[in-house]
Motif scaffolding. Structure first.
Motif, PDB file in Angstrom:
ATOM      1  N   SER A  44     -12.126 -54.673 -11.169  1.00 12.95           N
ATOM      2  CA  SER A  44     -11.384 -53.550 -10.587  1.00 12.95           C
ATOM      3  C   SER A  44     -11.133 -53.763  -9.095  1.00 12.95           C
ATOM      4  O   SER A  44     -11.988 -54.255  -8.357  1.00 12.95           O
ATOM      5  N   THR A  45      -9.946 -53.352  -8.655  1.00 13.39           N
ATOM      6  CA  THR A  45      -9.613 -53.299  -7.225  1.00 13.39           C
ATOM      7  C   THR A  45      -9.126 -51.898  -6.845  1.00 13.39           C
ATOM      8  O   THR A  45      -8.530 -51.702  -5.784  1.00 13.39           O
ATOM      9  N   GLU A  46      -9.411 -50.915  -7.739  1.00 17.66           N
ATOM     10  CA  GLU A  46      -8.929 -49.560  -7.537  1.00 17.66           C
ATOM     11  C   GLU A  46      -9.836 -48.785  -6.565  1.00 17.66           C
ATOM     12  O   GLU A  46     -10.962 -49.194  -6.267  1.00 17.66           O
ATOM     13  N   VAL A  47      -9.334 -47.630  -6.133  1.00 17.13           N
ATOM     14  CA  VAL A  47     -10.100 -46.765  -5.229  1.00 17.13           C
ATOM     15  C   VAL A  47     -11.338 -46.209  -5.944  1.00 17.13           C
ATOM     16  O   VAL A  47     -12.430 -46.136  -5.365  1.00 17.13           O
ATOM     17  N   PHE A  48     -11.187 -45.830  -7.219  1.00 19.30           N
ATOM     18  CA  PHE A  48     -12.272 -45.236  -7.992  1.00 19.30           C
ATOM     19  C   PHE A  48     -12.813 -46.255  -8.987  1.00 19.30           C
ATOM     20  O   PHE A  48     -12.046 -46.934  -9.688  1.00 19.30           O
ATOM     21  N   LEU A  49     -14.139 -46.345  -9.060  1.00 17.13           N
ATOM     22  CA  LEU A  49     -14.793 -47.258 -10.012  1.00 17.13           C
ATOM     23  C   LEU A  49     -15.692 -46.438 -10.936  1.00 17.13           C
ATOM     24  O   LEU A  49     -16.721 -45.911 -10.496  1.00 17.13           O
ATOM     25  N   PRO A  50     -15.328 -46.311 -12.234  1.00 15.95           N
ATOM     26  CA  PRO A  50     -16.210 -45.607 -13.176  1.00 15.95           C
ATOM     27  C   PRO A  50     -17.527 -46.386 -13.332  1.00 15.95           C
ATOM     28  O   PRO A  50     -17.522 -47.607 -13.440  1.00 15.95           O
ATOM     29  N   ILE A  51     -18.642 -45.670 -13.386  1.00 20.66           N
ATOM     30  CA  ILE A  51     -19.957 -46.290 -13.476  1.00 20.66           C
ATOM     31  C   ILE A  51     -20.555 -46.005 -14.850  1.00 20.66           C
ATOM     32  O   ILE A  51     -20.639 -44.851 -15.269  1.00 20.66           O
ATOM     33  N   SER A  52     -20.979 -47.076 -15.534  1.00 23.29           N
ATOM     34  CA  SER A  52     -21.586 -46.924 -16.859  1.00 23.29           C
ATOM     35  C   SER A  52     -22.984 -47.523 -16.933  1.00 23.29           C
ATOM     36  O   SER A  52     -23.648 -47.400 -17.967  1.00 23.29           O
ATOM     37  N   SER A  53     -23.432 -48.186 -15.859  1.00 22.04           N
ATOM     38  CA  SER A  53     -24.772 -48.783 -15.866  1.00 22.04           C
ATOM     39  C   SER A  53     -25.318 -48.811 -14.445  1.00 22.04           C
ATOM     40  O   SER A  53     -24.563 -48.744 -13.466  1.00 22.04           O
ATOM     41  N   GLY A  54     -26.628 -48.919 -14.342  1.00 25.70           N
ATOM     42  CA  GLY A  54     -27.262 -48.931 -13.037  1.00 25.70           C
ATOM     43  C   GLY A  54     -27.087 -50.260 -12.330  1.00 25.70           C
ATOM     44  O   GLY A  54     -26.748 -51.279 -12.930  1.00 25.70           O
ATOM     45  N   GLY A  55     -27.331 -50.253 -11.026  1.00 23.98           N
ATOM     46  CA  GLY A  55     -27.241 -51.471 -10.238  1.00 23.98           C
ATOM     47  C   GLY A  55     -26.880 -51.172  -8.798  1.00 23.98           C
ATOM     48  O   GLY A  55     -26.736 -50.014  -8.396  1.00 23.98           O
ATOM     49  N   THR A  56     -26.710 -52.228  -8.021  1.00 25.05           N
ATOM     50  CA  THR A  56     -26.295 -52.107  -6.625  1.00 25.05           C
ATOM     51  C   THR A  56     -24.810 -52.439  -6.536  1.00 25.05           C
ATOM     52  O   THR A  56     -24.397 -53.570  -6.793  1.00 25.05           O
ATOM     53  N   TYR A  57     -24.013 -51.431  -6.204  1.00 22.14           N
ATOM     54  CA  TYR A  57     -22.558 -51.566  -6.155  1.00 22.14           C
ATOM     55  C   TYR A  57     -22.107 -51.667  -4.692  1.00 22.14           C
ATOM     56  O   TYR A  57     -22.582 -50.914  -3.832  1.00 22.14           O
ATOM     57  N   THR A  58     -21.198 -52.584  -4.451  1.00 27.84           N
ATOM     58  CA  THR A  58     -20.652 -52.776  -3.108  1.00 27.84           C
ATOM     59  C   THR A  58     -19.133 -52.791  -3.173  1.00 27.84           C
ATOM     60  O   THR A  58     -18.550 -53.424  -4.070  1.00 27.84           O
TER      61      THR A  58
END
Length: 222
Positions: A44-58
C-alpha cells in the motif's frame, strides 16, 4: 475516514476495526509514501492502511529533498491461548471417550503444552506443578497429579486463559510371575496334570494336557 482510524505515531490495541492514517501536512509534490510492518515493505501507498495483525508499522514520506519524514505505531493484539496435553507414546487421550481431557495411568509420562499468540510469555499451572513459557512435563503421573491444568497469558491489551482436565484412571495391571530359577540347558519336563504360572518354561509330551495360570497382582478394575 475508515472506522477506528488513528494517526501514525499512536500506539493501539487491535480489538476491532482499525486503520492507520499517514497524512502529509506539508511538502512539495511529488511525494512518495511507503508503509512497512516490522521492517518489511507493504504494497500500500495510500493515506489509510487497514490493520489486521499486530506489529510495528512505519509510514515514511519523501520527495526530492534528502531527508524523509516518518512515523511509527506499535499495534498490539490481545493474547489468545490454547492448552493441550498428551500421554507419551499414546495416540489417544487414554479416556473411554474422545474429548478435551486426558486420562493417564499411574507412571505414564504426561506433557502439558500451550499455544499462545500476542505474547511470548505464559504460565502453565496445575496439581502436578508449574512452568513458565515452556511445556510442563510430568515424568511419572501419580493420583495426586490429577486435576485441572490452566495456561494463562497477558500483555498490555488484556489476558487470556484456557484449561484442560487430567483425570486419574488407575494403575496398570501387573501379572504375577515366579522368580527366575537356576539356569538350565533345557526347560524341565512337566509331570502330568500340573498347573504352571505364566512366565514358566516347561516341556510336555504331545498327548499331555496342562493349565497355565495368569494371576493379576495389582491394577485398577476392570
Amino acid at each position: 475516514n475508515p472506522p477506528g482510524t488513528i494517526n501514525i505515531g499512536t500506539n493501539a490495541c487491535l480489538t476491532g476495526s482499525l486503520a492507520l492514517q499517514c497524512l502529509v501536512v506539508e511538502g512539495t509534490p511529488p511525494i512518495t509514501r511507503v508503509w512497512t510492518r516490522d521492517g518489511i515493505m507493504l504494497s500500500s501507498t495510500e493515506v489509510f492502511l487497514p490493520i489486521s495483525s499486530g506489529g510495528t508499522y512505519t509510514c515514511s514520506v519523501s520527495n526530492d529533498c534528502p531527508t524523509p519524514s516518518m512515523g511509527t505505531s506499535v499495534i498490539t493484539v490481545p493474547p489468545t491461548v490454547s492448552i493441550s496435553a498428551n500421554i507419551t507414546g499414546s495416540l489417544t487421550n487414554g479416556c473411554e471417550t474422545p474429548g478435551n481431557m486426558l486420562c493417564p495411568l499411574i507412571g505414564e509420562m504426561v506433557t502439558v503444552s500451550c499455544a499462545v499468540t500476542g505474547t511470548s510469555s505464559y504460565m502453565i499451572s496445575g496439581p502436578g506443578g508449574t512452568s513458565n513459557s515452556m511445556d510442563l512435563v510430568i515424568n511419572s503421573f501419580q493420583a495426586s497429579d490429577a486435576g485441572t491444568y490452566q495456561c494463562t497469558a497477558s500483555n498490555l491489551c488484556g489476558s487470556s486463559s484456557d484449561s484442560i482436565p487430567i483425570i486419574f484412571t488407575g494403575i496398570p495391571p501387573v501379572i504375577s510371575t515366579p522368580p527366575p530359577g537356576p539356569p538350565t540347558n533345557r526347560p524341565p519336563t512337566l509331570p502330568p496334570n500340573m498347573l504352571i504360572n505364566i512366565g514358566q518354561n516347561v516341556c510336555i509330551t504331545t498327548d499331555q494336557m496342562t493349565d497355565i495360570s495368569c494371576i493379576i497382582e495389582s491394577g485398577t478394575e476392570p
